[in-house]
Design an enzyme around this catalytic site. Sequence first.
Site, mmCIF file in Angstrom:
data_model
loop_
_atom_site.group_PDB
_atom_site.id
_atom_site.type_symbol
_atom_site.label_atom_id
_atom_site.label_comp_id
_atom_site.label_asym_id
_atom_site.label_seq_id
_atom_site.Cartn_x
_atom_site.Cartn_y
_atom_site.Cartn_z
ATOM 1 N N ARG A 5 0.839 -1.187 0.000
ATOM 2 C CA ARG A 5 0.000 0.000 0.000
ATOM 3 C C ARG A 5 0.880 1.244 0.000
ATOM 4 O O ARG A 5 1.993 1.225 0.510
ATOM 5 C CB ARG A 5 -0.900 0.029 1.238
ATOM 6 C CG ARG A 5 -2.080 -0.940 1.188
ATOM 7 C CD ARG A 5 -2.970 -0.835 2.400
ATOM 8 N NE ARG A 5 -2.276 -1.258 3.614
ATOM 9 C CZ ARG A 5 -1.730 -0.445 4.498
ATOM 10 N NH1 ARG A 5 -1.835 0.877 4.349
ATOM 11 N NH2 ARG A 5 -1.097 -0.916 5.540
ATOM 12 N N TYR A 21 -1.293 -3.496 -7.077
ATOM 13 C CA TYR A 21 -1.052 -4.245 -5.835
ATOM 14 C C TYR A 21 -2.186 -4.188 -4.816
ATOM 15 O O TYR A 21 -2.644 -3.091 -4.441
ATOM 16 C CB TYR A 21 0.242 -3.766 -5.143
ATOM 17 C CG TYR A 21 0.540 -4.680 -4.001
ATOM 18 C CD1 TYR A 21 1.174 -5.898 -4.232
ATOM 19 C CD2 TYR A 21 0.084 -4.407 -2.721
ATOM 20 C CE1 TYR A 21 1.358 -6.800 -3.203
ATOM 21 C CE2 TYR A 21 0.263 -5.305 -1.693
ATOM 22 C CZ TYR A 21 0.904 -6.505 -1.943
ATOM 23 O OH TYR A 21 1.071 -7.401 -0.933
ATOM 24 N N LYS A 45 -9.566 -2.399 1.623
ATOM 25 C CA LYS A 45 -9.317 -1.239 2.472
ATOM 26 C C LYS A 45 -10.099 -0.008 2.004
ATOM 27 O O LYS A 45 -10.594 0.771 2.816
ATOM 28 C CB LYS A 45 -7.814 -0.936 2.532
ATOM 29 C CG LYS A 45 -6.987 -2.040 3.205
ATOM 30 C CD LYS A 45 -7.601 -2.466 4.505
ATOM 31 C CE LYS A 45 -6.717 -3.185 5.489
ATOM 32 N NZ LYS A 45 -5.943 -4.327 5.108
ATOM 33 N N HIS A 78 -10.466 -2.404 11.433
ATOM 34 C CA HIS A 78 -9.372 -3.252 10.935
ATOM 35 C C HIS A 78 -9.158 -4.392 11.943
ATOM 36 O O HIS A 78 -8.175 -4.408 12.668
ATOM 37 C CB HIS A 78 -8.106 -2.389 10.800
ATOM 38 C CG HIS A 78 -6.995 -3.018 10.022
ATOM 39 N ND1 HIS A 78 -5.691 -2.583 10.122
ATOM 40 C CD2 HIS A 78 -6.972 -4.021 9.125
ATOM 41 C CE1 HIS A 78 -4.920 -3.306 9.324
ATOM 42 N NE2 HIS A 78 -5.670 -4.187 8.707
ATOM 43 N N SER A 97 -1.255 -3.556 10.273
ATOM 44 C CA SER A 97 -0.895 -4.436 9.163
ATOM 45 C C SER A 97 0.351 -5.251 9.508
ATOM 46 O O SER A 97 1.321 -4.716 10.049
ATOM 47 C CB SER A 97 -0.640 -3.599 7.919
ATOM 48 O OG SER A 97 -1.784 -2.835 7.629
ATOM 49 N N CYS A 101 0.816 -7.454 11.770
ATOM 50 C CA CYS A 101 1.089 -7.570 13.207
ATOM 51 C C CYS A 101 0.339 -8.732 13.851
ATOM 52 O O CYS A 101 0.186 -8.767 15.075
ATOM 53 C CB CYS A 101 0.771 -6.266 13.916
ATOM 54 S SG CYS A 101 1.960 -4.974 13.531
ATOM 55 N N ASP A 123 -9.206 -9.745 8.849
ATOM 56 C CA ASP A 123 -8.710 -8.401 8.537
ATOM 57 C C ASP A 123 -9.714 -7.280 8.805
ATOM 58 O O ASP A 123 -9.317 -6.207 9.226
ATOM 59 C CB ASP A 123 -8.268 -8.344 7.063
ATOM 60 C CG ASP A 123 -7.359 -7.163 6.755
ATOM 61 O OD1 ASP A 123 -6.409 -6.926 7.523
ATOM 62 O OD2 ASP A 123 -7.599 -6.469 5.752
ATOM 63 N N ARG A 145 2.103 -12.079 -0.636
ATOM 64 C CA ARG A 145 0.811 -12.492 -0.057
ATOM 65 C C ARG A 145 0.193 -13.658 -0.803
ATOM 66 O O ARG A 145 0.522 -13.933 -1.955
ATOM 67 C CB ARG A 145 -0.163 -11.313 -0.098
ATOM 68 C CG ARG A 145 0.350 -10.081 0.648
ATOM 69 C CD ARG A 145 -0.652 -9.488 1.574
ATOM 70 N NE ARG A 145 -0.060 -8.482 2.454
ATOM 71 C CZ ARG A 145 -0.564 -8.169 3.628
ATOM 72 N NH1 ARG A 145 -1.632 -8.777 4.101
ATOM 73 N NH2 ARG A 145 0.007 -7.246 4.385
HETATM 74 P P1 GTP Z 1 -2.446 -7.563 7.407
HETATM 75 O O1 GTP Z 1 -2.950 -8.629 6.511
HETATM 76 O O2 GTP Z 1 -1.307 -6.774 6.798
HETATM 77 O O3 GTP Z 1 -3.493 -6.635 7.932
HETATM 78 O O4 GTP Z 1 -1.706 -8.244 8.634
HETATM 79 P P2 GTP Z 1 -2.047 -9.260 9.808
HETATM 80 O O5 GTP Z 1 -2.274 -8.478 11.052
HETATM 81 O O6 GTP Z 1 -3.083 -10.248 9.405
HETATM 82 O O7 GTP Z 1 -0.653 -9.962 9.968
HETATM 83 P P3 GTP Z 1 -0.190 -11.487 10.068
HETATM 84 O O8 GTP Z 1 -1.040 -12.319 10.958
HETATM 85 O O9 GTP Z 1 -0.026 -11.992 8.688
HETATM 86 O O10 GTP Z 1 1.224 -11.283 10.781
HETATM 87 C C1 GTP Z 1 2.355 -11.186 10.090
HETATM 88 C C2 GTP Z 1 3.602 -11.117 10.940
HETATM 89 O O11 GTP Z 1 3.393 -11.163 12.343
HETATM 90 C C3 GTP Z 1 4.487 -12.290 10.619
HETATM 91 O O12 GTP Z 1 5.805 -11.827 10.539
HETATM 92 C C4 GTP Z 1 4.294 -13.212 11.812
HETATM 93 O O13 GTP Z 1 5.370 -14.073 11.983
HETATM 94 C C5 GTP Z 1 4.142 -12.216 12.937
HETATM 95 N N1 GTP Z 1 3.384 -12.753 14.083
HETATM 96 C C6 GTP Z 1 2.070 -13.090 14.107
HETATM 97 N N2 GTP Z 1 1.699 -13.546 15.331
HETATM 98 C C7 GTP Z 1 2.809 -13.478 16.100
HETATM 99 C C8 GTP Z 1 3.083 -13.773 17.471
HETATM 100 O O14 GTP Z 1 2.206 -14.198 18.236
HETATM 101 N N3 GTP Z 1 4.346 -13.567 17.919
HETATM 102 C C9 GTP Z 1 5.319 -13.086 17.101
HETATM 103 N N4 GTP Z 1 6.534 -12.910 17.614
HETATM 104 N N5 GTP Z 1 5.114 -12.795 15.805
HETATM 105 C C10 GTP Z 1 3.873 -12.968 15.307
HETATM 106 C C1 SPV Z 2 -2.873 -4.448 5.161
HETATM 107 O O1 SPV Z 2 -1.916 -3.827 4.677
HETATM 108 O O2 SPV Z 2 -3.373 -4.152 6.273
HETATM 109 C C2 SPV Z 2 -3.450 -5.598 4.434
HETATM 110 C C3 SPV Z 2 -3.007 -5.832 3.063
HETATM 111 O O3 SPV Z 2 -4.297 -6.285 4.962
HETATM 112 S S1 SPV Z 2 -3.715 -4.735 1.926
HETATM 113 O O4 SPV Z 2 -4.851 -5.398 1.288
HETATM 114 O O5 SPV Z 2 -2.711 -4.423 0.914
HETATM 115 O O6 SPV Z 2 -4.195 -3.557 2.597
HETATM 116 MN MN MN Z 3 -4.962 -5.420 6.934
#
Ligand code: GTP
Ligand code: SPV
Ligand code: MN
Length: 596
Positions: A69, A197, A206, A226, A248, A250, A277, A380
């Site tokens: 983004r 993207y 979003k 979110h 994002s 996290c 999400d 992704r």
């Molecule tokens: P978006 O799709 O971007 O909104 O993100 P999301 O919040 O769904 O993120 P996602 O669950 O894909 O987390 C991605 C990152 O967080 C990766 O690098 C994971 O390894 C890390 N992660 C997720 N849960 C944990 C956790 O409990 N502990 C740690 N240390 N890292 C975590």
């Molecule tokens: C984020 O960035 O929080 C995502 C991926 O979930 S995107 O669809 O690119 O916003």
């Molecule tokens: Mn997101």
Amino acid sequence: MYKNVYVNEWVEQMAKMTQPDSIVWIDGSEEERERLTKQAVSTGEMMELNREKLPGCLYHRTAENDVARVEHLTFICTSRKEDAGPTNNWMEKSAAYAKLGTLFAGCMKGRTMYVIPYIMGPAFSEFSKVGIEITDSIYVVLNMRIMTRMGKVAMDMLGDSPNFVKGLHSKGELDPEKRFICHFPEDNAIWSIGSGYGGNVLLGKKCFALRIASWLGRKEGWMAEHMLILGVEDPSGKIQYVSAAFPSACGKTNLAMLIPPEKYREKGYKVWTVGDDIAWMRIGADGRLWACNPENGFFGVAPGTNEKSNPNALHTCLRDTIFTNVCYNAKENTIWWEGLDNNPPTPEDGAINWKGEPWDYRKYDKADKINTSGAHPNSRFTASAKNCPCLSAEFDSLKGVPVTAIIFGGRRAKTAPLVYQSFNWQHGTFVGSIMASETTAAAAGAVGVVRRDPMAMRPFVGYNMGDYFAHWLEMGKKIPHAPKIFNVNWFRTDDEGNFIWPGFGDNMRVLLWILARCEDKVGAVETAIGYVPKAEDINIEGLDGVTIDTIKNLLSVDVASWKEDCKNIREFYGVIGDHMPKELYEELDALEKRLG
Ligand code: GTP
Ligand code: SPV
Ligand code: MN
């Protein structure tokens, strides 16, 4: 063409401006998917992956400068700047139409225009809303097929109504200088040009489900957040739902698909995924807050996903999935990413990195991931929710699921403890408003910089942040049985920078403390920032290397760093200015007083 005159008229206008060679009306059929896939493969836009190992899966690489983004190129375009507020980029509405109009003029010459009707939310649910996305990208069409309920069903739901979000997208020239993601909440419209993207171009996600929807939610008395949504089933079979906002990359996808530690599984605990999400939330007739996931699939971060960290996500994306910007194994015609397993494709396998270049895994340097990794850190998978082994039975529920607890969380090396509970809704809103997190690869720009990211919505609130806080406070007054509000942080590090808390499946231990608090089944320690668990109330049975002292350390509230944080919060509130609700200043004053 469909029968809706408003849709037809608008499509005609957009075609006049963009001048495509032809127009294809998307119906969502299987025949259509096959036809478009063949076409995308024949032009090299997408590649079909190994049919035995990854049936129905496609591979795509975006332009090297178009992998996340772009918050600096994302605008809220209203008549008055004040309505966008200080945390959004703003363009005056008619100036934005004029500026983007020149970029859209003739941009689809020699291309096909696809018209995608889609629904955010289950068909015919009171939560749901219809959008139409016009695009010149087959990749977008195929992604929207997975991410939304789309095609004929959306037109059936729309009927002859003029009430749909008008989304216009063109890849344009994929030139970052001519890239803009513009939102017109006053007109229910989105114009996006110059990117191919994810969040920039899948306009239902979003752009609609957060930026436009947050505006509509404020007007209509509901919330667009979110947030993931999950259900925790206890051994008696009772399921309680939790929604959680993390910025994002996290941990939302990971928490949403959590597999409890063995000891808990043996007892009969299970976690069910409703969404990973976005949550749309409304007050139900029973006075509780009900949540619905408007999406139909997951656009999840690939790196780090593996059999141990998130087997559910891995199984979800083994078929009928689109992979974007991951690493390619030419010998096997498969894909790979950092953290999948310890067998990266070798140069002899014909390893190709996310940029499309031959890649040598031995040159990987953690400090320079962008240039040395096989998969882009923000690569992704787009996979259907229906593939998810732990999908909630309530996924398609027309009334959503009742929310027991709301959780905020960020990526903070210090300051924020593993978990704490707010004193009440107003204080919980304050806790959300002061969220801060280290930036990630999900958006273009520096990574690892702490910034304030209220409710994980800083890039996604479609109006003035101060008014958004006021809406939260307002909602709290209207929900008779409001969820309790918590904050978590899985990312505290030790002096060497290692994460102290094991995270992932073990986050179940924290979820259970949260649910026990909601049912008044466990005590807590009242601190300056909120209720913190007694260390012995976080179950560490079966956790290697974690002692009660580790938990005490994770739960500690360092007064000096919180005082420092308060200064930064006050500064941030100052930026939001006179739209800032006075209640949140009162909370900040009270926190400072409690800190002494
Ligand atoms: P978006 O799709 O971007 O909104 O993100 P999301 O919040 O769904 O993120 P996602 O669950 O894909 O987390 C991605 C990152 O967080 C990766 O690098 C994971 O390894 C890390 N992660 C997720 N849960 C944990 C956790 O409990 N502990 C740690 N240390 N890292 C975590
Ligand atoms: C984020 O960035 O929080 C995502 C991926 O979930 S995107 O669809 O690119 O916003
Ligand atoms: Mn997101």
